[in-house]
Scaffold this active site. Sequence first.
Site, PDB file in Angstrom:
ATOM      1  N   GLU A   1     -14.089  31.847   3.498  1.00  0.00           N
ATOM      2  CA  GLU A   1     -14.680  31.044   4.579  1.00  0.00           C
ATOM      3  C   GLU A   1     -13.815  29.810   4.878  1.00  0.00           C
ATOM      4  O   GLU A   1     -14.281  28.879   5.540  1.00  0.00           O
ATOM      5  CB  GLU A   1     -16.083  30.589   4.182  1.00  0.00           C
ATOM      6  CG  GLU A   1     -17.081  31.721   3.985  1.00  0.00           C
ATOM      7  CD  GLU A   1     -17.882  32.015   5.238  1.00  0.00           C
ATOM      8  OE1 GLU A   1     -17.665  31.332   6.263  1.00  0.00           O
ATOM      9  OE2 GLU A   1     -18.731  32.934   5.196  1.00  0.00           O
TER      10      GLU A   1
ATOM     11  N   LYS B   1     -11.392  29.029   6.868  1.00  0.00           N
ATOM     12  CA  LYS B   1     -11.177  28.619   8.250  1.00  0.00           C
ATOM     13  C   LYS B   1     -12.408  28.802   9.129  1.00  0.00           C
ATOM     14  O   LYS B   1     -12.652  28.016  10.036  1.00  0.00           O
ATOM     15  CB  LYS B   1     -10.004  29.387   8.861  1.00  0.00           C
ATOM     16  CG  LYS B   1      -9.501  28.810  10.175  1.00  0.00           C
ATOM     17  CD  LYS B   1      -8.218  29.490  10.585  1.00  0.00           C
ATOM     18  CE  LYS B   1      -7.544  28.779  11.737  1.00  0.00           C
ATOM     19  NZ  LYS B   1      -6.285  29.451  12.139  1.00  0.00           N
TER      20      LYS B   1
ATOM     21  N   GLY C   1      -7.171  25.644   0.870  1.00  0.00           N
ATOM     22  CA  GLY C   1      -7.702  26.998   0.792  1.00  0.00           C
ATOM     23  C   GLY C   1      -6.848  27.921  -0.053  1.00  0.00           C
ATOM     24  O   GLY C   1      -7.363  28.813  -0.738  1.00  0.00           O
ATOM     25  N   SER C   2      -5.541  27.712  -0.023  1.00  0.00           N
ATOM     26  CA  SER C   2      -4.637  28.560  -0.801  1.00  0.00           C
ATOM     27  C   SER C   2      -4.954  28.493  -2.285  1.00  0.00           C
ATOM     28  O   SER C   2      -5.012  29.522  -2.978  1.00  0.00           O
ATOM     29  CB  SER C   2      -3.181  28.144  -0.575  1.00  0.00           C
ATOM     30  OG  SER C   2      -2.765  28.418   0.744  1.00  0.00           O
TER      31      SER C   2
ATOM     32  N   TYR D   1      -5.366  36.834   6.257  1.00  0.00           N
ATOM     33  CA  TYR D   1      -4.614  35.662   5.798  1.00  0.00           C
ATOM     34  C   TYR D   1      -5.478  34.873   4.833  1.00  0.00           C
ATOM     35  O   TYR D   1      -6.585  34.454   5.175  1.00  0.00           O
ATOM     36  CB  TYR D   1      -4.201  34.765   6.973  1.00  0.00           C
ATOM     37  CG  TYR D   1      -3.372  33.580   6.527  1.00  0.00           C
ATOM     38  CD1 TYR D   1      -2.006  33.710   6.315  1.00  0.00           C
ATOM     39  CD2 TYR D   1      -3.961  32.345   6.289  1.00  0.00           C
ATOM     40  CE1 TYR D   1      -1.241  32.639   5.878  1.00  0.00           C
ATOM     41  CE2 TYR D   1      -3.211  31.270   5.852  1.00  0.00           C
ATOM     42  CZ  TYR D   1      -1.855  31.423   5.646  1.00  0.00           C
ATOM     43  OH  TYR D   1      -1.099  30.358   5.208  1.00  0.00           O
TER      44      TYR D   1
ATOM     45  N   THR E   1      -3.524  18.455 -11.202  1.00  0.00           N
ATOM     46  CA  THR E   1      -3.848  17.122 -11.706  1.00  0.00           C
ATOM     47  C   THR E   1      -4.852  16.387 -10.836  1.00  0.00           C
ATOM     48  O   THR E   1      -5.762  15.725 -11.334  1.00  0.00           O
ATOM     49  CB  THR E   1      -2.570  16.277 -11.832  1.00  0.00           C
ATOM     50  OG1 THR E   1      -1.639  16.962 -12.674  1.00  0.00           O
ATOM     51  CG2 THR E   1      -2.865  14.906 -12.417  1.00  0.00           C
TER      52      THR E   1
END
Length: 437
Positions: free
Chosen positions: A237, A239, A123-124, A152, A293
């Site tokens: 979305e 989490k 997600g980051s 967050y 990559t």
Amino acid sequence: MTSRNALTGAGFPHPDLYTRDSAAVACSEHLRFFPLEVDRAAGATMTAPSGRELIDLSAGWGAAVLGYAHPAVTEAVSRTVRRMPGVGVLSSTNPLSVELAERLLADVPGRDAERAVHLGLAGSDANSAALRAIRAWAGPERPGILVFENSYHGGLGPAQHVSGFAAAGGVPLGPGVEQVPYGDANAAEAALESRRFAAIVVEPIMADGGLVIPAPDFLPRLREACDRTGTLLMVDEVKVGMGRTGSLLASSFDGVAADVVTLGKGLGGGMPLSAALAPRAVWDSAPGASLLTTAGNPVCAAAGLAVLGAIEEDGLLAHAAALGTVLETALTELRERHPLIADVRSRGLLAGIELRSSAAEGGRPAGRETAGALRRAFELGAVAYPVGPDSNVIELTPALVITERQLRDGLDVLDAALTDVEAGEVDCDAAAAFGGW
């Protein structure tokens, strides 16, 4: 972060793996609350090296959305890893990643007719890639990003720098990033009227910031304000999506279609996979701006397709909604039995149990007692984690495949753990050695 003195004790005769982990794995990627070791897992249960089984009420922070070792994911990954058509989409293409992108474009609502998908690993990086592209698209005329307090959006890169809540004391907000209180549509509308923001980034339900469910008109008002001011609405979305609320996206519950949608965690069913969906014009403004990559890895893409297929074919949206009713009722009953519980909040298979001290003590956030209760629950056979700025909200994000019996058994464990804490039978300071948030 983790004290080795905390690794031994009654009921935990196998500290070797945890000790080796503490010595070999960098604490920069540890977020520990008790000495959990996992040898294998299946469905909604995990098994420690000692053979002890635990009900996982977290599903690995929501990543194991189909539970562990789901047959569809296992088969898809096994089949694909034997063929291994490349490692990603960086300098070649592969059929599974293309198929996943096409499936997401078909399944995930959006406002723009011409969209594209950025595939990632977590997600980051989905949020970071979207933010970089949005800023390139907006240019210097709109340098700002509006976010919400205690939000967050990731633990690395640009996503971390738009988060109001993070581990290890937090990080500074990035240039041009401004915050307003979560759920305050008036404050958000007032800020957007300045037309200095390229996008507003919002969680449909605030997760790590305390499991906060906003008013029904919150997201619709943000949508209207974005339309009025020419601002992109970006919905995280990562989490709370992937069917947890009874619909594929949590934002769909409020009837809102965003310009930008990010997914992660459960999308890969435990494999590293994320996605960001945005207008093609946004992505075209930042070619080659977010390169990994192994992003678009075909093995992970196969897992994602299996997850989306199982959610649809196994009726898991309806299952989440039905169990959500069971969970809501059970949490209300739990609150009535425990003076430590100040509030319960839930939607589908997503819930928060907020603990506060007695009114005589000022009703302070009971972070210490929350840590003690979760440590005790772990000893009794269930796993859940705390969230919120004061770490006083027990978050429940069980796998969509959890049975009603497993869910009730897990809640019974939490019930017993809270009883022990309220009776003064738990050393609530023992969990401090693990660091937590």
